[in-house]
Design an enzyme around this catalytic site. Sequence first.
Site, short mmCIF file in Angstrom:
data_model
loop_
_atom_site.label_atom_id
_atom_site.label_comp_id
_atom_site.label_asym_id
_atom_site.label_seq_id
_atom_site.Cartn_x
_atom_site.Cartn_y
_atom_site.Cartn_z
N ASP A 65 0.83 -1.20 0.00
CA ASP A 65 0.00 0.00 0.00
C ASP A 65 0.87 1.26 0.00
O ASP A 65 0.48 2.28 -0.57
CB ASP A 65 -0.92 -0.01 1.22
N ASP A 68 2.66 1.41 -3.78
CA ASP A 68 1.93 1.73 -5.01
C ASP A 68 2.03 3.21 -5.34
O ASP A 68 2.21 3.61 -6.50
CB ASP A 68 0.48 1.25 -4.97
N ASP A 85 -6.75 2.64 -5.17
CA ASP A 85 -6.04 2.51 -3.90
C ASP A 85 -6.99 2.67 -2.71
O ASP A 85 -6.97 1.85 -1.78
CB ASP A 85 -4.93 3.55 -3.84
N ASP A 89 -8.12 -0.14 -0.02
CA ASP A 89 -7.87 0.06 1.41
C ASP A 89 -9.13 -0.20 2.22
O ASP A 89 -9.09 -0.89 3.24
CB ASP A 89 -7.39 1.49 1.67
#
Length: 202
Positions: A65, A68, A85, A89
């Site tokens: 995470d 990226d 993203d 999440d």
Amino acid sequence: MLDARVRPLIDPPLNRMGRGLAKLGLTADGVTLIGLAFGLLGALCIAVHLYGPALALILLSRLADGLDGAVARATHPSDFGGYLDIVSDFLFYGTIPLAFAIAAPEQNALAAGFLLTSFYVNGTSFLGFAILAEKRGIETDAQGEKSLYFSNGILEGTETIAFFVLICLLPQLFAPFAWIFGTLCFATAILRVIAARRIFKP
């Protein structure tokens, strides 16, 4: 609360790793999906009481995470990448309490439901704030370079990762920890609403 202090420490090594991954041909969206896969596998491990492997997978997920965005900065950041993203999440964050509820429903289900509700409210306050900030042209890089406005709060990414590590190390204490963390999530959302009323008044 800790993200702004942690970002200057972790961003330089993440950016170096991101440049290396970009040279290997990995895309930011690909790294996002790899991180999501690690996180979902971690949740599956929790559901079947494999807490050690779950912890390792969750940490790998959170590393991805962070990477990226670093890959995106080394190549071509995109609005869709930021969108993917944040969706990934939220999916990951939601599966962890669900997994604990599956692992021990009589002990954990009520606390997991409370925690998931707090995540839902806190996430809504976060995304709503980001939309209004974009509309007003308000920007910040306190949590690093992001594709949308990241408002601060009592609980942010750093605290959430620490919480997930704690409950994997002490799964028998999930319920009391979930009640505490969920309460702090609600407090974060309330404070964000108060801040929004002050900042976005006519």
